[in-house]
Design an enzyme around this catalytic site. Structure first.
Site, mmCIF file in Angstrom:
data_model
loop_
_atom_site.group_PDB
_atom_site.id
_atom_site.type_symbol
_atom_site.label_atom_id
_atom_site.label_comp_id
_atom_site.label_asym_id
_atom_site.label_seq_id
_atom_site.Cartn_x
_atom_site.Cartn_y
_atom_site.Cartn_z
ATOM 1 N N ASN A 154 0.637 -1.309 -0.007
ATOM 2 C CA ASN A 154 -0.103 -0.054 -0.003
ATOM 3 C C ASN A 154 0.813 1.388 -0.091
ATOM 4 O O ASN A 154 0.499 2.390 -0.415
ATOM 5 C CB ASN A 154 -1.057 0.004 1.197
ATOM 6 C CG ASN A 154 -0.255 -0.348 2.513
ATOM 7 O OD1 ASN A 154 0.702 -1.188 2.325
ATOM 8 N ND2 ASN A 154 -0.789 0.332 3.685
ATOM 9 N N GLN A 182 -4.459 -3.721 -2.494
ATOM 10 C CA GLN A 182 -4.341 -2.763 -3.504
ATOM 11 C C GLN A 182 -3.710 -3.144 -4.806
ATOM 12 O O GLN A 182 -3.534 -2.358 -5.465
ATOM 13 C CB GLN A 182 -2.707 -2.251 -2.571
ATOM 14 C CG GLN A 182 -2.958 -1.468 -1.419
ATOM 15 C CD GLN A 182 -3.601 -0.161 -1.471
ATOM 16 O OE1 GLN A 182 -3.994 0.403 -2.490
ATOM 17 N NE2 GLN A 182 -4.061 0.384 -0.209
ATOM 18 N N SER A 202 -11.392 -5.085 -0.286
ATOM 19 C CA SER A 202 -12.136 -3.851 0.359
ATOM 20 C C SER A 202 -12.738 -3.026 -0.591
ATOM 21 O O SER A 202 -11.824 -2.579 -1.283
ATOM 22 C CB SER A 202 -11.407 -3.193 1.499
ATOM 23 O OG SER A 202 -12.034 -2.491 2.053
ATOM 24 N N ALA A 203 -14.018 -2.843 -0.627
ATOM 25 C CA ALA A 203 -14.793 -1.951 -1.785
ATOM 26 C C ALA A 203 -14.362 -0.731 -2.004
ATOM 27 O O ALA A 203 -14.044 -0.295 -2.938
ATOM 28 C CB ALA A 203 -16.056 -2.107 -1.537
ATOM 29 N N HIS A 204 -13.905 -0.073 -0.542
ATOM 30 C CA HIS A 204 -13.569 1.347 -0.933
ATOM 31 C C HIS A 204 -12.346 1.681 -1.605
ATOM 32 O O HIS A 204 -11.788 2.915 -1.721
ATOM 33 C CB HIS A 204 -13.708 2.038 0.700
ATOM 34 C CG HIS A 204 -12.777 1.778 1.479
ATOM 35 N ND1 HIS A 204 -11.665 2.719 1.784
ATOM 36 C CD2 HIS A 204 -12.305 0.633 2.203
ATOM 37 C CE1 HIS A 204 -10.984 2.294 2.712
ATOM 38 N NE2 HIS A 204 -11.136 0.966 2.990
ATOM 39 N N THR A 240 -27.555 -9.561 9.576
ATOM 40 C CA THR A 240 -28.208 -9.233 8.429
ATOM 41 C C THR A 240 -27.380 -8.516 7.489
ATOM 42 O O THR A 240 -26.414 -7.871 7.768
ATOM 43 C CB THR A 240 -29.459 -8.188 9.013
ATOM 44 O OG1 THR A 240 -30.157 -8.940 9.996
ATOM 45 C CG2 THR A 240 -30.195 -7.823 7.801
ATOM 46 N N CYS A 327 -3.987 4.672 8.225
ATOM 47 C CA CYS A 327 -4.426 4.086 9.539
ATOM 48 C C CYS A 327 -2.959 4.632 10.511
ATOM 49 O O CYS A 327 -3.002 4.380 11.921
ATOM 50 C CB CYS A 327 -4.710 2.804 9.567
ATOM 51 S SG CYS A 327 -3.573 1.786 8.756
HETATM 52 N N1 C6P Z 1 -4.861 0.842 3.746
HETATM 53 C C1 C6P Z 1 -3.597 3.204 3.430
HETATM 54 O O1 C6P Z 1 -3.754 4.210 3.701
HETATM 55 P P1 C6P Z 1 -9.635 -1.534 5.496
HETATM 56 O O2 C6P Z 1 -9.744 -0.154 6.123
HETATM 57 O O3 C6P Z 1 -9.959 -2.341 6.605
HETATM 58 O O4 C6P Z 1 -10.696 -1.575 4.235
HETATM 59 O O5 C6P Z 1 -8.337 -1.804 4.730
HETATM 60 C C2 C6P Z 1 -7.184 -2.330 5.493
HETATM 61 C C3 C6P Z 1 -6.015 -2.323 4.571
HETATM 62 C C4 C6P Z 1 -5.795 -3.884 4.473
HETATM 63 N N2 C6P Z 1 -4.691 -4.136 3.594
HETATM 64 C C5 C6P Z 1 -3.902 -3.124 2.838
HETATM 65 C C6 C6P Z 1 -2.903 -3.539 2.004
HETATM 66 C C7 C6P Z 1 -4.368 -1.784 2.911
HETATM 67 O O6 C6P Z 1 -3.733 -0.867 2.136
HETATM 68 C C8 C6P Z 1 -5.595 -1.353 3.853
HETATM 69 C C9 C6P Z 1 -5.827 -0.126 3.957
HETATM 70 C C10 C6P Z 1 -4.972 2.322 3.771
HETATM 71 O O7 C6P Z 1 -2.755 2.605 3.031
HETATM 72 C C11 C6P Z 1 -5.582 2.816 5.235
HETATM 73 S S1 C6P Z 1 -4.357 2.322 6.566
#
Ligand code: C6P
Length: 393
Positions: A154, A182, A202-204, A240, A327
């Site tokens: 990431n 990523q 992860s969708a976002h 749900t 994070c």
């Molecule tokens: N990395 C970044 O700024 P979540 O938020 O739980 O959907 O994703 C966590 C996550 C897990 N694995 C990898 C490789 C990621 O890059 C991330 C999220 C963000 O790099 C936020 S810390």
């Protein structure tokens, strides 16, 4: 003009995805497990969304895709699930191999499990932020139950040798998990070609909504139920279902898989233009050869300029970037990946991550180049350490 270059932290929801989700907040709000019409009428939409996810990853539906709340949950679930299913029952198989630059959702979970007798080996990155398949293979012992290696990092965007390590794991009968957060939408994630047992997404991170993710589980590699207390998802994760977000994630994943070529042409060209301009500033280091990185990511360090100072100069001009993963942004600690790459401790404090998306425009890149170049000049002119090193060096 506002410019968003922090797409590895999160992405904007694709407008097509927003439109697709809307009816599930207004008319189609039934609980898909209800037997009345309100419940029944949402089921085909759920099935369609799940089908889109199976197609995007190119997996048969005898395998499982479990819907989770985020990648952090998926990573926790797979590691803790393997602990309960295998390690707790057979302490002779208590060894897990991972890389030292996994996301904290993996590293912190492994740290937690180490308190319960799990033996963890973390393989370090090389000077480019890369991982050698050989180093992973050498870390394996006859006690190894799992290798967990992210598909792409990431912070640097470096792509790891997933195909080779997955094949090795299969040959040695070791389970293989990859955090593909990523990689999705940036490289081809085709599980008919790469032998993965578990995969996190992860969708976002690919223009879907926040608060929803997935864990792919290969047939025969089932984990203990993630959440007990209901029949949803075959009882594997009770609770749900969030139909609107599942529908949104299905479309977003289909779109992401369909945009890999665009990411590797249009977005790669924009990234390279930005990288060429920024690396022509004196005393800069970009981590990792660009052809080994995801097409949207640059991790750059400017000697003598604190990452945070540059971040605030950019922020004042309406440009969003980061010093590393979101994070860890509240701690002013050194960028952990830069620290792992080692060599020069200053690098870790001067790192800046810029990450593009398919919605980034050329005008935004031009604006970033202009602001970044001026900010570098300004910050260097007031940086006593930089002036001193230049005089003596
Ligand atoms: N990395 C970044 O700024 P979540 O938020 O739980 O959907 O994703 C966590 C996550 C897990 N694995 C990898 C490789 C990621 O890059 C991330 C999220 C963000 O790099 C936020 S810390």
């Amino acid at each position: 003009m506002r410019v968003y270059l922090d797409n590895n932290a999160t992405t904007k929801v694709d407008p097509l995805v927003t439109v697709k989700m809307q009816p599930f907040f207004e008319e189609l709000y039934g609980n898909p497990n209800s037997l009345h019409k309100y419940g029944m009428e949402v089921r085909p939409h759920l099935n369609q969304a799940m089908g889109e996810m199976y197609d995007a990853l190119n997996v048969p539906d005898q395998d499982d895709i479990l819907i989770t709340s985020c990648a952090t949950e998926s990573n926790n679930a797979v590691l803790k699930g393997i602990y309960f299913k295998y390690i707790a029952k057979d302490p002779d198989k208590n060894h897990i191999v991972a890389t030292s630059v996994e996301h904290p959702a993996v590293l912190d979970t492994l740290h937690f499990l180490s308190e319960y007798g799990v033996d963890v080996t973390l393989v370090d990155v090389d000077e480019n932020g890369g991982i050698s398949a050989e180093a992973i293979k050498n870390a394996v012992t006859d006690k190894t139950i799992l290798i967990s290696m992210m598909w792409a990092n990431n912070e640097t965007g470096m792509i790891f040798p997933v195909e080779e390590v997955a094949a090795f794991a299969k040959e040695k009968e070791i389970l293989f998990h990859t955090d593909a957060v990523q990689a999705i939408g940036k490289v081809h994630v085709d599980l008919s070609k790469v032998n993965v047992d578990y995969l996190t997404f992860s969708a976002h991170k690919f223009h879907g909504p926040k608060g929803i993710g997935g864990l792919y589980v290969k047939k025969g590699k089932e984990l203990p139920n993630l959440l007990h207390g209901g029949e949803q998802m075959g009882g594997k994760r009770a609770g749900t279902l969030n139909v609107a977000y599942i529908v949104g994630m299905g479309l977003a994943l289909r779109q992401a898989a369909g945009h890999v070529e665009k990411m590797n042409s249009y977005v790669r060209d924009l990234r390279d233009k930005l990288e060429d301009a920024l690396s022509s500033i004196a005393d800069t280091i970009v981590v990792g050869p660009r052809e080994q990185r995801t097409p949207n990511t640059i991790l750059i360090s400017l000697r003598g300029i604190e990452g945070e100072s540059m971040l605030w100069d950019l922020n004042r001009a309406g440009i969003a970037a980061s010093t590393g993963s979101a994070c860890a942004s509240e701690s002013l600690e050194a960028n952990p990946v830069m620290s792992a790459i080692g060599e020069d401790p200053e690098l870790a404090h001067t790192a800046m991550r810029l990450s593009l998306s398919r919605f980034t425009t050329e005008a935004e890149i031009d604006r970033t180049i202009e602001v970044f170049t001026k900010a570098a000049e300004r910050l260097r002119s007031i940086s006593s350490t930089y002036a001193y090193t230049n005089e003596v060096g």
